[in-house]
Structures are given as C-alpha cells and as structure tokens.
Design a protein around this motif. Structure first.
Motif, PDB file in Angstrom:
ATOM      1  N   GLN A   1       0.830  -1.202   0.000  1.00 61.74           N
ATOM      2  CA  GLN A   1       0.000   0.000   0.000  1.00 61.74           C
ATOM      3  C   GLN A   1       0.867   1.256   0.000  1.00 61.74           C
ATOM      4  N   LYS A   2       1.941   1.225   0.774  1.00 60.89           N
ATOM      5  CA  LYS A   2       2.854   2.375   0.812  1.00 60.89           C
ATOM      6  C   LYS A   2       3.530   2.571  -0.538  1.00 60.89           C
ATOM      7  N   ALA A   3       3.933   1.463  -1.167  1.00 64.78           N
ATOM      8  CA  ALA A   3       4.606   1.556  -2.468  1.00 64.78           C
ATOM      9  C   ALA A   3       3.666   2.022  -3.564  1.00 64.78           C
ATOM     10  N   ALA A   4       2.358   1.821  -3.360  1.00 62.63           N
ATOM     11  CA  ALA A   4       1.399   2.230  -4.390  1.00 62.63           C
ATOM     12  C   ALA A   4       1.461   3.726  -4.660  1.00 62.63           C
ATOM     13  N   GLY A   5       1.902   4.492  -3.662  1.00 65.80           N
ATOM     14  CA  GLY A   5       2.041   5.928  -3.886  1.00 65.80           C
ATOM     15  C   GLY A   5       3.111   6.267  -4.905  1.00 65.80           C
ATOM     16  N   ASP A   6       4.047   5.339  -5.112  1.00 70.34           N
ATOM     17  CA  ASP A   6       5.127   5.545  -6.089  1.00 70.34           C
ATOM     18  C   ASP A   6       4.933   4.682  -7.333  1.00 70.34           C
ATOM     19  N   ILE A   7       3.707   4.206  -7.545  1.00 71.21           N
ATOM     20  CA  ILE A   7       3.480   3.263  -8.634  1.00 71.21           C
ATOM     21  C   ILE A   7       3.657   3.910 -10.008  1.00 71.21           C
ATOM     22  N   TRP A   8       3.726   5.236 -10.049  1.00 69.42           N
ATOM     23  CA  TRP A   8       3.987   5.922 -11.310  1.00 69.42           C
ATOM     24  C   TRP A   8       5.410   5.665 -11.807  1.00 69.42           C
ATOM     25  N   MET A   9       6.290   5.210 -10.915  1.00 73.60           N
ATOM     26  CA  MET A   9       7.665   4.890 -11.307  1.00 73.60           C
ATOM     27  C   MET A   9       7.790   3.417 -11.686  1.00 73.60           C
ATOM     28  N   TYR A  10       8.635   3.129 -12.653  1.00 77.22           N
ATOM     29  CA  TYR A  10       8.970   1.740 -12.955  1.00 77.22           C
ATOM     30  C   TYR A  10       9.632   1.089 -11.740  1.00 77.22           C
TER      31      TYR A  10
ATOM     32  N   GLN B   1       7.502  -5.788  -5.672  1.00 76.17           N
ATOM     33  CA  GLN B   1       8.846  -5.893  -5.111  1.00 76.17           C
ATOM     34  C   GLN B   1       8.836  -5.600  -3.618  1.00 76.17           C
ATOM     35  N   ALA B   2       8.135  -4.544  -3.223  1.00 77.85           N
ATOM     36  CA  ALA B   2       8.090  -4.156  -1.809  1.00 77.85           C
ATOM     37  C   ALA B   2       7.376  -5.215  -0.975  1.00 77.85           C
TER      38      ALA B   2
END
Length: 374
Positions: free
Chosen positions: A55-64, A259-260
């Motif tokens: 869920q935390k990584a979803a905020g950066d999902i715009w990045m590969y 990955q996270a």
C-alpha cells in the motif's frame, strides 16, 4: 485488410490457454463462486506487513520498478545463504519458465516432462517449437528415474520435475532427488519446480550446491507467502545460467508494489509459520470431508489435496461439474489415471464448510449421470 504475417510456428499453434480462470467461468455461469478452491491460491493471505508495504509503495506506482530487483535479490540471497548472482526474479514461476524455455529451446528440441504435470511449462515449450516427450507417473508420484531415462533416450535439453508435485500434491525427499540426478544425462538441465516447498515437510528441498550447473530451482511468493496476484517468482542457479536471463527477460516486468511486498513478506517468518499451520489444519479437514463421503485422499505436501473419487475420469469430471454448478470453483488433474481425482485448495473454515455441504450432492449427481452405485 492487412494480412497478418504470423510465423509458421504461431500459425500452427492452437488458440488455447493452459488454464481457464475462475473469472471466465463466473462470466459463463452468470454468477460469482461462493468459494475459490481450484487455483491453489493462499486464501489466508499475505503478511499484513507485506500488505502495508504494498500500500505504501502504491504511492510511487507511477515509477517503474527497479529493473535489477536489487533489494529483493539481495534479501533472497541472504535468506538462502547464496550470492545475488545466483538469483533471478521474474513474473512468477510461469514467467521464468517462459524465459528459460526461450533460452534453451528452438524448433525440434527435445524436452521431457510427466504426463499430466504442470501444463504451463508445456505451453511455453510448444510456443518455442520444442518437442515434448512425456512419461507416466509412478503411482501418484512423478518418476525422476523414468524422466531422466527418457531424457537420455531423446537427448533432451530440459527435463521438468515439480517437487512437491502439482496436481497430485505428492513429494520426494530432497535426498531422493539428488540421488536420482546421478542418472541425469550430460547436457540436460533439470528444471526443478519447488513452488510448494514451503508447504512441505523438512527435507523436501533438494540439498544441492547452488552452483551445480545441472539444475535450476524455481520458487515463488504465490503459494505459502500468499501473493499470487502480485506475480513474484525467482530462480536459483549457477551464475552463468542466471545471468543469461538478462538476455531475454522483461527488465521492467516487476512493479514496485510487488517488489516491496515480497521483500517484506520474506522477512515475516511469524506470518509464514501461521500460514503453514492453517494449511496443515485445512489439509486435515479436507481429508475428513473425503472420508465422511466414503472417499480417500492422496497425502499432500502442498496447499491443496487431491481427493480420489474412486472411479475414473468421467466420474470425477461429473463430480467437478456438479461442484462448480453449486458455486464452488475446483479443478482436477487432466490425465489418466490421476484424473480419477478432484483437487481441492486449502481454504478457510467457511470455504471448507461450503465444500462439505456440496460434496454429497455432487457425488449423487455424478452417480446418477454415470449410472454407478455408491
């Protein structure tokens, strides 16, 4: 209209998929399933810590995602006591099998597997023009000796063996696999699929040196770690084999959230132990349900149990169809004699309650349809 210039190989292949998903079946039947007991998903779910990390990584999902999977590879290396050079990460074992076959198999190359074993591997082999040679199970176990003998006979480049096995759930000890490898022909690579090894008894994993160039081992976060939808798998092998994947893999195939999640799940040993306990309890419950209906089960080292319906594939298919009609998603082996069974994934108590309620009626329907007696 532009003519589609498919390759001759693509033109020769049937437009099929290895599995018909439950969503497809739900659309066909016009209703959702009450319980998903067919795809061997881990319904007990991933580590709550892994969910939080995703869920935390979803905020950066715009990045590969990191194309080298650096953090996850290094964590896996530490977990297994090997070098990061011994590990490649990919889109589940299915994705890694596709890359592996692409690396080794061209038109006419021989590959050996068991009749009725995991069909996605066969799908990849056909897709690259390989020729599949199959050997029967020995009882309800894959037969390493027969696999390796056939590999020598046909000069196979790859031989596939799942331990524990899918679809039967049976297993060999790792020591038995290593002993059998003495007969693996020179120049043949053993593809050892250990997707379910975290569900299996101690000693099931093959005790081989990670640098042994005779084999590659496949692992996944889809089963015991409960992340089937995230598509995270990895392979362990000799550095020269692992580095070859960089020639053909999708370098941006892994998303950041997956990955996270996998990185965090790997570190949550308590949750893994919890899931292993739940799987053990569910296997025992499935066995009890089978016995209550006059059936038996095949001993399992996976997160599913094969139930022997006591007759043939026609009867088992009738049982399966009746269960599906009652709202339960289940599957069965597709090759005789293993197709006398239906295969039930380990479920929550409410899932197995639904199965227990539906099985007697499904058996009765099957008996009427096939004109057999209880």
């Amino acid at each position: 209209m532009t003519q589609l210039r498919f390759t001759p190989l693509a033109q020769s292949l049937p437009a099929t998929v290895p599995f018909v998903g439950p969503e497809t079946q739900e659309r066909q039947r016009g209703a959702p399933f009450d319980a998903r007991l067919g795809a061997n998903e881990n319904v007990f779910g991933p580590s709550p810590r892994a969910i939080e990390a995703m869920q935390k990584a979803a905020g950066d999902i715009w990045m590969y995602g990191d194309p080298e999977n650096h953090d996850l590879r290094h964590a896996l290396a530490a977990h297994h006591g090997v070098s990061p050079a011994n590990i490649v990460v990919g889109e589940g074992i299915d994705g890694l099998l596709g890359y592996l076959v692409r690396l080794f198999i061209g038109s006419g190359d021989a590959v050996v597997t068991s009749e009725g074993a995991y069909p996605t591997f066969n799908y990849h082999v056909a897709g690259f023009g390989g020729v599949l040679h199959k050997v029967p199970y020995l009882g309800d176990h894959e037969d390493p000796a027969a696999l390796f003998a056939k590999a020598a006979e046909v000069d196979a480049k790859l031989v596939y063996l799942a331990n524990p096995d899918n679809p039967m759930g049976t297993w060999h000890s790792g020591a038995e696999i290593v002993a059998a490898m003495e007969a693996l022909p020179k120049g043949c690579l053993l593809v050892l699929d250990e997707a379910y090894v975290e569900c299996a008894p101690e000693g099931t994993a093959a005790p081989v040196d990670v640098g042994d160039t005779r084999l590659i081992r496949m692992r996944t976060f889809s089963k015991a770690y409960g992340m089937a939808g995230a598509r995270v798998g990895y392979a362990l092998g000799a550095p020269e084999l692992i580095s070859a994947f960089n020639k053909v893999r999708n370098h941006f195939g892994m998303n950041r959230a997956a990955q996270a999640g996998a990185l965090t799940a790997l570190g949550d040993a308590d949750w893994l132990a919890h899931v292993q306990s739940e799987i053990s309890t569910a296997r025992a419950r499935i066995d009890t349900i089978a016995q209550d209906n006059g059936l038996s089960t095949v001993p399992s080292a996976t997160n599913f149990v094969a139930i022997d319906c006591g007759q043939d594939g026609v009867f088992a298919k009738a049982v399966l169809d009746a269960l599906i009609a009652s709202g339960l998603f289940v599957r069965m082996p597709f090759a005789a004699p293993q197709n006398r069974c239906i295969r039930i994934s380990c479920g929550r108590p409410q899932d197995l309650d639904a199965f227990a309620a539906a099985l007697p009626g499904a058996l009765q329907i099957a008996r009427v349809q096939t004109n057999t007696q209880a």
